[in-house]
Scaffold this motif. Structure first.
Motif, short mmCIF file in Angstrom:
data_model
loop_
_atom_site.label_atom_id
_atom_site.label_comp_id
_atom_site.label_asym_id
_atom_site.label_seq_id
_atom_site.Cartn_x
_atom_site.Cartn_y
_atom_site.Cartn_z
N VAL A 180 32.54 6.62 1.40
CA VAL A 180 32.42 6.08 0.05
C VAL A 180 31.95 7.17 -0.91
O VAL A 180 32.46 7.29 -2.03
CB VAL A 180 31.48 4.86 0.02
N ALA A 181 30.99 7.99 -0.49
CA ALA A 181 30.50 9.09 -1.34
C ALA A 181 31.61 10.09 -1.62
O ALA A 181 31.75 10.58 -2.75
CB ALA A 181 29.31 9.76 -0.68
N LEU A 182 32.41 10.41 -0.61
CA LEU A 182 33.52 11.35 -0.79
C LEU A 182 34.57 10.78 -1.74
O LEU A 182 35.07 11.48 -2.63
CB LEU A 182 34.17 11.71 0.55
N LEU A 183 34.88 9.51 -1.60
CA LEU A 183 35.83 8.86 -2.50
C LEU A 183 35.29 8.81 -3.93
O LEU A 183 36.03 9.05 -4.89
CB LEU A 183 36.17 7.46 -2.01
N ALA A 184 34.02 8.52 -4.09
CA ALA A 184 33.41 8.48 -5.43
C ALA A 184 33.42 9.88 -6.05
O ALA A 184 33.71 10.03 -7.25
CB ALA A 184 31.99 7.94 -5.35
N TRP A 185 33.12 10.89 -5.26
CA TRP A 185 33.12 12.27 -5.77
C TRP A 185 34.53 12.67 -6.21
O TRP A 185 34.72 13.25 -7.29
CB TRP A 185 32.61 13.23 -4.70
N THR A 186 35.53 12.32 -5.41
CA THR A 186 36.91 12.64 -5.75
C THR A 186 37.37 11.86 -6.97
O THR A 186 38.03 12.41 -7.86
CB THR A 186 37.84 12.34 -4.55
N ALA A 187 37.03 10.58 -7.05
CA ALA A 187 37.44 9.76 -8.20
C ALA A 187 36.78 10.21 -9.49
O ALA A 187 37.36 10.08 -10.57
CB ALA A 187 37.13 8.29 -7.93
N SER A 188 35.58 10.76 -9.41
CA SER A 188 34.90 11.22 -10.62
C SER A 188 35.32 12.64 -11.01
O SER A 188 34.93 13.13 -12.07
CB SER A 188 33.38 11.17 -10.43
N GLY A 189 36.12 13.28 -10.19
CA GLY A 189 36.55 14.66 -10.44
C GLY A 189 37.18 14.90 -11.80
O GLY A 189 36.79 15.85 -12.50
N PRO A 190 38.14 14.08 -12.23
CA PRO A 190 38.74 14.32 -13.54
C PRO A 190 37.73 14.20 -14.68
O PRO A 190 37.79 14.97 -15.64
CB PRO A 190 39.82 13.26 -13.66
N TYR A 191 36.81 13.27 -14.56
CA TYR A 191 35.81 13.10 -15.61
C TYR A 191 34.86 14.31 -15.65
O TYR A 191 34.48 14.76 -16.73
CB TYR A 191 35.02 11.81 -15.39
N ARG A 192 34.52 14.82 -14.47
CA ARG A 192 33.68 16.02 -14.43
C ARG A 192 34.43 17.21 -15.01
O ARG A 192 33.85 18.03 -15.72
CB ARG A 192 33.24 16.30 -12.99
N THR A 193 35.74 17.29 -14.75
CA THR A 193 36.55 18.37 -15.31
C THR A 193 36.63 18.26 -16.83
O THR A 193 36.51 19.26 -17.54
CB THR A 193 37.96 18.36 -14.69
N VAL A 194 36.85 17.06 -17.33
CA VAL A 194 36.89 16.85 -18.79
C VAL A 194 35.57 17.28 -19.41
O VAL A 194 35.55 17.97 -20.44
CB VAL A 194 37.21 15.37 -19.13
N ASN A 195 34.46 16.91 -18.80
CA ASN A 195 33.15 17.30 -19.34
C ASN A 195 32.96 18.81 -19.29
O ASN A 195 32.42 19.40 -20.23
CB ASN A 195 32.02 16.59 -18.59
N ALA A 196 33.41 19.45 -18.21
CA ALA A 196 33.28 20.91 -18.11
C ALA A 196 34.17 21.60 -19.15
O ALA A 196 33.75 22.60 -19.75
CB ALA A 196 33.66 21.36 -16.70
N ILE A 197 35.36 21.08 -19.38
CA ILE A 197 36.25 21.65 -20.40
C ILE A 197 35.63 21.45 -21.78
O ILE A 197 35.64 22.35 -22.61
CB ILE A 197 37.65 21.02 -20.32
N ARG A 198 35.10 20.27 -22.03
CA ARG A 198 34.46 19.97 -23.32
C ARG A 198 33.29 20.93 -23.56
O ARG A 198 33.17 21.52 -24.63
CB ARG A 198 33.97 18.53 -23.33
N ASP A 199 32.45 21.12 -22.54
CA ASP A 199 31.30 22.02 -22.69
C ASP A 199 31.75 23.45 -22.92
O ASP A 199 31.19 24.16 -23.76
CB ASP A 199 30.40 21.94 -21.46
#
Length: 184
Positions: free
Chosen positions: A13-32
């Protein structure tokens, strides 16, 4: 035995949550990175060769639709189209930079942001002109390996930023420009 089963399920479940949140983390990193104008941080989040290739294909196709295919017996038209495609390629190479991407993500014209003019003197105007990449974007998964963030440009047309998965990481690899098809 049940402890191991619960532990394995929790890890999954943690691995799936980490993978599913990946695009959002990428968007935040690009924004920053765009706000900080940090080219190195932006380069970690963007697949620049794939992005440039995609934009060159979109703009080249748009140019060909607008101008029309040149007649083979008119060498000047073929030569002119070749030069125009070369100019499009050079323009894409120049504009697909951290500064250019930041401007597109804000829905602004690239040259507005690249001009580097100081913000207006009033506090209200200054806060309205600060960069806010991908603000009010609409997010959605297109597949397990493709995620989009859609913003609207200054004319209200959608600009779609496409992120693709590379293993567990996500990178910006395409931008779908609002190039309108000519009317029949």
């Amino acid at each position: 035995m049940k402890k191991w089963l619960w532990l394995a399920a929790a890890v999954l479940v943690a691995l799936l949550a980490w993978t599913a949140s990946g695009p959002y983390r990428t968007v935040n990193a690009i924004r920053d990175a765009a706000q900080a104008r940090d080219a190195a941080a932006m380069a970690k989040q963007v697949d620049f060769p794939a992005l440039r290739s995609s934009l060159k294909a979109q703009l080249g196709g748009h140019l060909l639709r607008e101008v029309g295919a040149p007649s083979p017996d008119n060498p000047f038209a073929v030569f002119g189209l070749g030069i125009a495609n070369g100019l499009v390629g050079g323009l894409v190479d120049t504009m697909v930079t951290p500064t250019g991407l930041g401007a597109m993500m804000e829905g602004r014209k690239v040259w507005d942001r690249a001009s580097g003019l100081p913000p207006p003197s009033s506090d209200e105007a200054r806060t309205s002109s600060e960069p806010r990449p991908l603000q009010d974007a609409q997010y959605r998964y297109e597949s397990l390996s493709r995620f989009t963030a859609t913003v609207h440009d200054d004319q209200g047309r959608p600009v779609v930023f496409v992120m693709t998965r590379h293993g567990l990481d996500w990178k910006l690899s395409d931008i779908r420009l609002p190039l309108q098809e000519p009317a029949p």
